[in-house]
Motif scaffolding. Structure first.
Motif, mmCIF file in Angstrom:
data_model
loop_
_atom_site.group_PDB
_atom_site.id
_atom_site.type_symbol
_atom_site.label_atom_id
_atom_site.label_comp_id
_atom_site.label_asym_id
_atom_site.label_seq_id
_atom_site.Cartn_x
_atom_site.Cartn_y
_atom_site.Cartn_z
ATOM 1 N N LEU A 2 -4.706 -6.002 -2.993
ATOM 2 C CA LEU A 2 -5.190 -5.328 -1.792
ATOM 3 C C LEU A 2 -5.050 -6.143 -0.411
ATOM 4 N N ILE A 3 -4.370 -5.551 0.512
ATOM 5 C CA ILE A 3 -3.856 -6.216 1.888
ATOM 6 C C ILE A 3 -4.512 -5.248 2.913
ATOM 7 N N LEU A 4 -5.363 -5.964 3.565
ATOM 8 C CA LEU A 4 -6.071 -5.204 4.884
ATOM 9 C C LEU A 4 -4.767 -4.967 5.909
ATOM 10 N N HIS A 5 -4.947 -3.980 6.616
ATOM 11 C CA HIS A 5 -3.985 -3.461 7.773
ATOM 12 C C HIS A 5 -3.825 -4.749 8.791
ATOM 13 N N SER A 6 -4.761 -5.468 9.054
ATOM 14 C CA SER A 6 -4.994 -6.465 9.805
ATOM 15 C C SER A 6 -4.051 -7.801 9.541
ATOM 16 N N GLU A 7 -3.548 -7.673 8.250
ATOM 17 C CA GLU A 7 -2.911 -8.575 7.748
ATOM 18 C C GLU A 7 -1.161 -8.330 8.031
ATOM 19 N N PHE A 8 -0.820 -7.160 8.352
ATOM 20 C CA PHE A 8 0.702 -6.760 8.557
ATOM 21 C C PHE A 8 1.227 -7.415 10.023
ATOM 22 N N THR A 9 2.161 -7.907 9.783
ATOM 23 C CA THR A 9 2.764 -8.845 10.714
ATOM 24 C C THR A 9 4.164 -8.185 11.317
ATOM 25 N N LYS A 10 4.932 -7.511 10.550
ATOM 26 C CA LYS A 10 6.229 -7.132 10.348
ATOM 27 C C LYS A 10 6.597 -6.021 9.695
ATOM 28 N N VAL A 11 7.358 -5.067 9.944
ATOM 29 C CA VAL A 11 8.049 -4.024 9.212
ATOM 30 C C VAL A 11 9.484 -3.918 9.387
ATOM 31 N N PHE A 12 10.319 -3.906 8.232
ATOM 32 C CA PHE A 12 11.625 -3.799 8.445
ATOM 33 C C PHE A 12 12.301 -2.821 7.443
ATOM 34 N N VAL A 13 13.539 -2.410 7.654
ATOM 35 C CA VAL A 13 14.012 -1.315 6.947
ATOM 36 C C VAL A 13 15.466 -1.738 6.590
ATOM 37 N N THR A 14 15.472 -1.756 5.267
ATOM 38 C CA THR A 14 16.847 -2.058 4.562
ATOM 39 C C THR A 14 17.415 -0.543 4.166
ATOM 40 N N LYS A 15 18.896 -0.708 3.323
ATOM 41 C CA LYS A 15 19.198 0.651 3.017
ATOM 42 C C LYS A 15 18.450 1.331 2.287
ATOM 43 N N HIS A 16 17.547 0.781 1.236
ATOM 44 C CA HIS A 16 16.739 1.592 0.158
ATOM 45 C C HIS A 16 15.496 1.558 0.317
ATOM 46 N N TYR A 17 14.921 0.626 1.257
ATOM 47 C CA TYR A 17 13.218 0.465 1.305
ATOM 48 C C TYR A 17 12.674 0.230 2.855
#
Length: 176
Positions: A119-134
């Motif tokens: 379980l990861i709280l939203h407050s822990e999100f630092t970055k999102v990146f997009v690859t070809k399939h994910y």
């Protein structure tokens, strides 16, 4: 808690390969570094051919080649270490079923090779990146949680990335 987005998929080594390819070869900082290295390489090659100063420019030319070699070696070694870790994580089964769920407050990562969900709280999100399939969400602890493109069973995939980016922007504003 109601799931807002959910993606279920088979985890294979392809995920690690895409992650390491992104981190070591195609991330924006790496592309900028490779472009700078390429410009230095070309300028020195031109100077060697047209200006002379062969020995002075050969050192810079050789340094560019060595830096490129080190970058590629680092990528290769990271992938080899990831292969070993993946084999250990999956007990050499090679395939693990993952269900990634994003609710209004947390990310829940369930896996067939673990008893309990992560379980990861939203407050822990630092970055999102997009690859070809994910879509890959990075946390404060530098862990990466994956949602597979085309495998969303809950929520509209086209709304996923803007939603996660909004969470990350909110986190950045909250930490200032």
């Amino acid at each position: 808690m109601q799931p807002k987005f959910e993606s279920q998929f088979e985890r294979t080594f392809d995920i690690e390969q895409e992650l390491y390819r992104y981190m070591h070869l195609t991330s924006p900082p790496m592309i900028a570094s490779l472009v700078i290295l390429g410009v230095i390489f070309v300028v020195n090659l031109v100077m060697m051919l047209f200006v002379g100063m062969l020995y002075a420019n050969m050192a810079v030319f050789a340094m560019c080649v060595m830096v490129l070699f080190v970058l590629l070696l680092r990528y290769y070694l990271a992938v080899q270490a990831a292969k070993k870790r993946f084999a250990e994580d999956t007990n050499n089964k090679g395939v693990v079923t993952v269900t990634a769920t994003l609710t209004d407050e947390e990310l829940i990562s369930e896996s067939s090779d673990r008893k309990d969900p992560v379980l990861i709280l939203h407050s822990e999100f630092t970055k999102v990146f997009v690859t070809k399939h994910y879509y890959m969400i990075q946390t404060v602890e530098k862990m990466v949680y994956v949602f597979k493109k085309g495998a969303f069973s809950v929520g509209k995939e086209e709304e996923f990335l803007p939603y996660v980016q909004q969470i990350i922007e909110s986190n950045k504003r909250g930490h200032k």
